[in-house]
Design an enzyme around this catalytic site. Sequence first.
Site, PDB file in Angstrom:
ATOM      1  N   SER A 146       0.833  -1.203   0.000  1.00 21.08           N
ATOM      2  CA  SER A 146       0.000   0.000   0.000  1.00 21.08           C
ATOM      3  C   SER A 146       0.868   1.254   0.000  1.00 21.08           C
ATOM      4  CB  SER A 146      -0.861  -0.006   1.273  1.00 21.08           C
ATOM      5  OG  SER A 146      -1.363   1.287   1.596  1.00 21.08           O
ATOM      6  N   TYR A 159      -3.400  -0.086  10.002  1.00 19.42           N
ATOM      7  CA  TYR A 159      -3.242  -0.461   8.585  1.00 19.42           C
ATOM      8  C   TYR A 159      -1.833  -0.126   8.108  1.00 19.42           C
ATOM      9  CZ  TYR A 159      -4.469  -0.575   3.573  1.00 19.42           C
ATOM     10  OH  TYR A 159      -4.531  -0.848   2.216  1.00 19.42           O
TER      11      TYR A 159
HETATM   12  P1  NAP Z   1     -11.912  -4.882  -0.566  1.00 22.23           P
HETATM   13  O1  NAP Z   1     -12.711  -4.409  -1.703  1.00 22.23           O
HETATM   14  O2  NAP Z   1     -12.271  -4.483   0.821  1.00 22.23           O
HETATM   15  O3  NAP Z   1     -11.778  -6.485  -0.650  1.00 22.23           O
HETATM   16  C1  NAP Z   1     -11.035  -7.123   0.353  1.00 22.23           C
HETATM   17  C2  NAP Z   1     -11.194  -8.604   0.135  1.00 22.23           C
HETATM   18  O4  NAP Z   1     -10.503  -9.286   1.188  1.00 22.23           O
HETATM   19  C3  NAP Z   1     -12.651  -9.043   0.190  1.00 22.23           C
HETATM   20  O5  NAP Z   1     -12.889 -10.045  -0.776  1.00 22.23           O
HETATM   21  C4  NAP Z   1     -12.753  -9.625   1.593  1.00 22.23           C
HETATM   22  O6  NAP Z   1     -13.723 -10.622   1.709  1.00 22.23           O
HETATM   23  C5  NAP Z   1     -11.390 -10.256   1.743  1.00 22.23           C
HETATM   24  N1  NAP Z   1     -11.074 -10.535   3.148  1.00 22.23           N
HETATM   25  C6  NAP Z   1     -11.022  -9.658   4.169  1.00 22.23           C
HETATM   26  N2  NAP Z   1     -10.709 -10.299   5.303  1.00 22.23           N
HETATM   27  C7  NAP Z   1     -10.574 -11.610   4.996  1.00 22.23           C
HETATM   28  C8  NAP Z   1     -10.259 -12.786   5.741  1.00 22.23           C
HETATM   29  N3  NAP Z   1     -10.014 -12.728   7.052  1.00 22.23           N
HETATM   30  N4  NAP Z   1     -10.199 -13.964   5.095  1.00 22.23           N
HETATM   31  C9  NAP Z   1     -10.453 -14.034   3.772  1.00 22.23           C
HETATM   32  N5  NAP Z   1     -10.758 -12.961   2.992  1.00 22.23           N
HETATM   33  C10 NAP Z   1     -10.810 -11.768   3.620  1.00 22.23           C
HETATM   34  O7  NAP Z   1     -10.401  -4.418  -0.753  1.00 22.23           O
HETATM   35  P2  NAP Z   1      -9.595  -3.989  -2.050  1.00 22.23           P
HETATM   36  O8  NAP Z   1      -9.650  -2.523  -2.211  1.00 22.23           O
HETATM   37  O9  NAP Z   1      -9.940  -4.894  -3.199  1.00 22.23           O
HETATM   38  O10 NAP Z   1      -8.120  -4.312  -1.526  1.00 22.23           O
HETATM   39  C11 NAP Z   1      -7.521  -5.580  -1.719  1.00 22.23           C
HETATM   40  C12 NAP Z   1      -6.131  -5.474  -1.136  1.00 22.23           C
HETATM   41  O11 NAP Z   1      -5.470  -4.327  -1.683  1.00 22.23           O
HETATM   42  C13 NAP Z   1      -6.137  -5.260   0.378  1.00 22.23           C
HETATM   43  O12 NAP Z   1      -5.019  -5.919   0.942  1.00 22.23           O
HETATM   44  C14 NAP Z   1      -5.943  -3.739   0.512  1.00 22.23           C
HETATM   45  O13 NAP Z   1      -5.343  -3.396   1.755  1.00 22.23           O
HETATM   46  C15 NAP Z   1      -5.021  -3.482  -0.626  1.00 22.23           C
HETATM   47  N6  NAP Z   1      -4.999  -2.105  -1.119  1.00 22.23           N
HETATM   48  C16 NAP Z   1      -6.149  -1.496  -1.493  1.00 22.23           C
HETATM   49  C17 NAP Z   1      -6.063  -0.194  -2.021  1.00 22.23           C
HETATM   50  C18 NAP Z   1      -7.263   0.582  -2.457  1.00 22.23           C
HETATM   51  O14 NAP Z   1      -7.121   1.814  -2.634  1.00 22.23           O
HETATM   52  N7  NAP Z   1      -8.412  -0.036  -2.647  1.00 22.23           N
HETATM   53  C19 NAP Z   1      -4.821   0.425  -2.153  1.00 22.23           C
HETATM   54  C20 NAP Z   1      -3.680  -0.249  -1.709  1.00 22.23           C
HETATM   55  C21 NAP Z   1      -3.785  -1.527  -1.201  1.00 22.23           C
HETATM   56  P3  NAP Z   1     -15.170 -10.290   2.391  1.00 22.23           P
HETATM   57  O15 NAP Z   1     -16.041  -9.862   1.290  1.00 22.23           O
HETATM   58  O16 NAP Z   1     -15.564 -11.605   2.993  1.00 22.23           O
HETATM   59  O17 NAP Z   1     -14.953  -9.213   3.422  1.00 22.23           O
HETATM   60  C1  GCO Z   2      -6.930   5.190   3.288  1.00 19.16           C
HETATM   61  C2  GCO Z   2      -7.055   4.289   2.085  1.00 19.16           C
HETATM   62  C3  GCO Z   2      -5.682   3.770   1.707  1.00 19.16           C
HETATM   63  C4  GCO Z   2      -5.804   2.849   0.520  1.00 19.16           C
HETATM   64  C5  GCO Z   2      -4.484   2.314   0.106  1.00 19.16           C
HETATM   65  C6  GCO Z   2      -3.564   3.370  -0.381  1.00 19.16           C
HETATM   66  O1  GCO Z   2      -7.850   5.199   4.116  1.00 19.16           O
HETATM   67  O2  GCO Z   2      -5.902   5.901   3.355  1.00 19.16           O
HETATM   68  O3  GCO Z   2      -7.933   3.224   2.346  1.00 19.16           O
HETATM   69  O4  GCO Z   2      -5.102   3.128   2.777  1.00 19.16           O
HETATM   70  O5  GCO Z   2      -6.602   1.787   0.827  1.00 19.16           O
HETATM   71  O6  GCO Z   2      -3.915   1.495   1.049  1.00 19.16           O
HETATM   72  O7  GCO Z   2      -2.447   2.747  -0.976  1.00 19.16           O
END
Ligand code: NAP
Ligand code: GCO
Length: 265
Positions: A146, A159
């Site tokens: 992230s 986080y």
């Molecule tokens: P999301 O839409 O919240 O999806 C998260 C997924 O993880 C969901 O399918 C959720 O399943 C699953 N999950 C959560 N806890 C779990 C557990 N204990 N066991 C199994 N599955 C679990 O998140 P996203 O935005 O796609 O993000 C995916 C990854 O990218 C995460 O690691 C997040 O931190 C990272 N990320 C996101 C962003 C962003 O801006 N979106 C940026 C940087 C990094 P449920 O439906 O069952 O909850």
């Molecule tokens: C926040 C956002 C971020 C993104 C991502 C950025 O609240 O700042 O959720 O943490 O999810 O991780 O890279």
Amino acid sequence: MDMNAFSLKGKIAWITGASYGIGFAIAEAYAAAGATIVFNDRGQEQLERGRENYKAAGIEAHGYICDVTDEEAVQATLKKIEEEVGTVDILVNNAGIIKRIPMLEMTAEEFRQVVDVDLNAPFICAKAVIPGMIRKGHGKIINICSMMSELGRETVSAYAAAKGGLKMLTRNICAEYGEANIQCNGIGPGYIATPQTAPLRERQPDGSRHPFDQFIIAKTPAARWGTPEDLQGPAVFLASDTRNFVKGHILYVDGGILAYIGKQP
Ligand code: NAP
Ligand code: GCO
């Protein structure tokens, strides 16, 4: 260079928590590159939702109910995957949660819950798949880090601590298993439009953009939020055999945020 090196044909890829969002987009790309897709979710209802999404995308994915924080469940799920699908070649530690709570208001339990999913679970899943990768003589582990692996911001202490740790876990897996031909790298997405960030993009009562939405646009040279599809090419690159000498690297896919001081208000 043989461009077929970008193919994932014959490879088994387990993307954790990939019913939707970033994980689902990565799974779509891996399927398009020829991989067999394995995903998991925490419960039957969520799994069925994931299965519907894969079916709608024309992808035959193997889905399993598994909470990635539960080591016994992960080990048991991996045993089933190896019996029913085969040995995992590519692991993407994608499952993650966030809690946006000011530190002084956050309980230790809430902090632990975030670290459990975002850092302990990637350890548990990597530890589970590495023996099979050693037996096969190759493996790819990709941890979804992230911006918060590098930067802090108010309300996301747990986080950021977890994602910073995940950056170092990535480097340590690289250090410990590089000689076994296991490449462990990370992807650091910028701000991506998924359910996880939906609260940060909600329209205000007067119809204006959320202040945080405006902030991210001003901080991003690309002047937009990323989409899960923006991560597909980098994810295929890190899972392919084109980059076996890239190890322990966090590939930031952030529209330039980390390189930019931000637009003058
Ligand atoms: P999301 O839409 O919240 O999806 C998260 C997924 O993880 C969901 O399918 C959720 O399943 C699953 N999950 C959560 N806890 C779990 C557990 N204990 N066991 C199994 N599955 C679990 O998140 P996203 O935005 O796609 O993000 C995916 C990854 O990218 C995460 O690691 C997040 O931190 C990272 N990320 C996101 C962003 C962003 O801006 N979106 C940026 C940087 C990094 P449920 O439906 O069952 O909850
Ligand atoms: C926040 C956002 C971020 C993104 C991502 C950025 O609240 O700042 O959720 O943490 O999810 O991780 O890279």
